[in-house]
Each structure stands twice: as structure tokens, then as C-alpha cells.
Design a protein around this motif. Structure first.
Motif, short mmCIF file in Angstrom:
data_model
loop_
_atom_site.label_atom_id
_atom_site.label_comp_id
_atom_site.label_asym_id
_atom_site.label_seq_id
_atom_site.Cartn_x
_atom_site.Cartn_y
_atom_site.Cartn_z
N ASN A 13 11.93 0.29 5.16
CA ASN A 13 11.11 0.01 6.60
C ASN A 13 11.74 -1.01 7.54
OD1 ASN A 13 9.82 2.78 6.32
ND2 ASN A 13 8.55 1.65 4.83
N TRP A 14 12.35 -1.87 6.81
CA TRP A 14 12.65 -3.32 7.68
C TRP A 14 13.72 -3.05 8.64
CZ3 TRP A 14 17.00 -5.97 8.82
CH2 TRP A 14 16.76 -7.45 9.16
N GLU A 61 -4.98 -7.94 6.56
CA GLU A 61 -4.12 -7.93 5.43
C GLU A 61 -3.10 -9.03 5.20
OE1 GLU A 61 -1.34 -4.51 2.87
OE2 GLU A 61 -2.00 -4.03 5.22
N TRP A 63 -0.01 -10.73 2.70
CA TRP A 63 0.90 -10.90 1.61
C TRP A 63 0.84 -12.15 0.85
CZ3 TRP A 63 5.44 -13.88 0.53
CH2 TRP A 63 5.89 -14.64 1.89
N VAL A 101 0.41 -9.09 6.83
CA VAL A 101 1.35 -8.26 6.89
C VAL A 101 1.12 -7.53 8.21
CG1 VAL A 101 1.74 -5.98 6.03
CG2 VAL A 101 0.96 -7.78 4.40
N GLY A 104 4.30 -3.59 9.10
CA GLY A 104 4.71 -3.23 7.90
C GLY A 104 5.58 -4.35 7.39
N HIS A 105 5.62 -5.63 7.92
CA HIS A 105 6.53 -6.56 7.49
C HIS A 105 5.86 -8.10 7.14
CE1 HIS A 105 9.37 -4.01 9.27
NE2 HIS A 105 10.36 -4.84 9.11
N GLU A 106 6.47 -8.82 6.11
CA GLU A 106 5.80 -10.03 5.65
C GLU A 106 5.99 -11.33 6.68
OE1 GLU A 106 7.18 -9.15 1.05
OE2 GLU A 106 8.35 -10.33 2.18
N ASP A 175 10.35 -6.02 4.67
CA ASP A 175 9.14 -5.21 4.99
C ASP A 175 8.44 -5.30 3.66
OD1 ASP A 175 11.43 -4.09 3.53
OD2 ASP A 175 10.90 -2.26 4.02
N TYR A 176 7.07 -4.88 3.87
CA TYR A 176 6.06 -4.87 2.72
C TYR A 176 5.50 -3.49 2.34
CZ TYR A 176 1.46 -6.22 0.63
OH TYR A 176 0.60 -6.41 -0.28
N HIS A 178 7.67 -5.49 -1.04
CA HIS A 178 8.78 -5.71 -1.09
C HIS A 178 9.15 -7.08 -2.07
CE1 HIS A 178 13.25 -7.57 -0.31
NE2 HIS A 178 13.65 -6.18 -0.41
#
Length: 220
Positions: A13-14, A61, A63, A101, A104-106, A175-176, A178
Motif C-alpha cells: 500500500n506504500w 494510532e 507506530w 499511523v 496507512g503510512h508510518e 506503509d504500515y 511494515h
């Protein structure tokens, strides 16, 4: 040593636009947290305020856990969770580091700020940001290896009158979820860092006084 394939690996998904947008959103969180800081707060109280702000912004949320450091604790690295629960003084320095997050990414951003009238503390906070931009310009979209980049960062810091903490050497994002942190540190990377995958971390200290400053953002 990590291979180029492993250091550039991403999940399904990145995307670079999403990574950049996640960073931009995260910066809004840091700015709002910084605006809520005031003398008398303890670090534990500041973190609680920060968590509430991020929750209100839909950034609950994470990471990696939020870090807020005041005064002498600005010399501590992220992995050092010890130290006194310091209160922010009238003339003081602090930094905020968040890893929400988003999309959907860090995301991962951090910056330093000073309160009061201490000129050295204001200069230190500004220097961490300015040094980041100098080093990012040296990186120039993958024109220099990670190892050489941090060697140059240390030289630039010294030229500016500060000491660079080379225990803080950047890291991967993607993406998370990962396993990006398995790729190692940016400062140990003997290849050209790819845009949108690496966080450049800068932590400096005052040459004679017990405080420092921190700044991080995405390369690319």
C-alpha cells in the motif's frame, strides 16, 4: 550490511504521495502540541496533553510512542526512557517526537522549541531545524550515501558551533504495518537513500551547557 533490495522494500500500500501527505498531517499535530506547552508542565503531563490533541485530530494510532523531552532530557536519545519527570522552566527548551499511523503510512516528525528569553536555547532549537535542511540539501535526492551524509552532518554541526549526536542516525519508514526498522540506520547505509523511505534525524547539543535539540522529517 543491508542490501539495496531490503533497504528499499515497501508493503503493497506504500506510495510516495501518501507518505508525503502523512508527514504533512503529522506536522500539524506537532505544531498543536507545541502550542499547548507552557512552563510548569511536567513531561508526563505534556505527553497526556499531546495524546489528547492527537486523538482529537484523528491521530490516535501510533507506530512508535510519543516523546516529549524538557531541559536536560533533550540530550537523551529516543531509546533512553529513563530520566526525571522534568518540569518545563520559564526559560527552557523542549522537543516533541511523534510517530502516528496516517493514511496507512508510518509518519514520523519531531521538532524543538524554546520558551522564555534564553538566547542559547532559542538558537539551539533553530539550529537543529537549520542543520536538518542543510543536510537534506546535501542528500539532494539520493546524491550521497547514508554513511557519508552523517559524516557531513557532523561537519556542518561543528561549523555551526554545535555537537551532533551520532547515536541518532535516522531510520526507515513505509506503509504500515511494515518491518522497515529492520533495514537499519540511515547513517549506516552504504548505498544511496531512496526518496520517501528514510527519516533524517538530527540531534545536537550545546557545546558547554546541558541541553540539546532535535529535528526529524522525511527525505523526499
Amino acid at each position: 550490511m543491508s542490501t539495496a533490495a531490503s533497504t528499499d522494500s515497501v508493503g503493497p500500500n506504500w506510495s510516495l504521495p501518501a507518505m508525503r501527505q502523512a508527514q504533512a498531517l503529522a506536522w500539524k499535530g506537532v505544531e498543536q502540541i507545541a502550542a499547548a506547552m507552557h512552563p510548569g508542565l511536567r513531561e508526563s503531563e505534556a505527553k497526556a496533553i499531546g495524546q489528547a490533541i492527537l486523538g482529537e485530530l484523528g491521530m490516535g494510532e501510533a507506530w512508535h510512542p510519543m516523546m516529549v523531552r524538557f531541559g536536560a532530557n533533550t540530550l537523551r536519545v529516543f531509546s533512553d526512557r529513563g530520566g526525571e519527570d522534568l518540569a518545563l522552566g520559564q526559560d527552557d527548551i523542549f522537543f516533541i517526537d511523534i510517530g502516528p499511523v496516517l493514511l496507512g503510512h508510518e509518519a514520523d516528525v519531531g521538532a524543538s522549541y524554546a520558551v522564555g528569553e534564553d538566547p542559547d536555547m532559542h538558537a539551539c532549537a533553530a539550529a537543529a531545524r537549520d542543520l536538518w535542511h542543510r543536510v537534506a540539501a546535501i542528500w539532494n535526492h539520493g546524491a550521497i550515501r547514508g554513511t557519508a551524509l552523517y559524516a557531513r552532518a557532523a561537519e556542518e554541526a561543528a561549523a555551526m558551533g554545535w555537537q551532533l549526536n551520532l547515536d541518532v542516525r535516522g531510520h526507515r519508514v513505509a506503509d504500515y504495518p511494515h518491518p522497515s526498522r529492520q533495514a537499519g540506520k540511515l547513517g549506516d547505509l552504504d548505498t544511496l537513500p531512496t526518496a520517501g523511505l528514510w527519516i533524517l534525524e538530527i540531534q545536537i547539543r550545546h557545546p558547554t551547557r546541558p541541553f540539546g535539540a532535535f529535528y526529524e522529517d522525511l527525505l523526499g
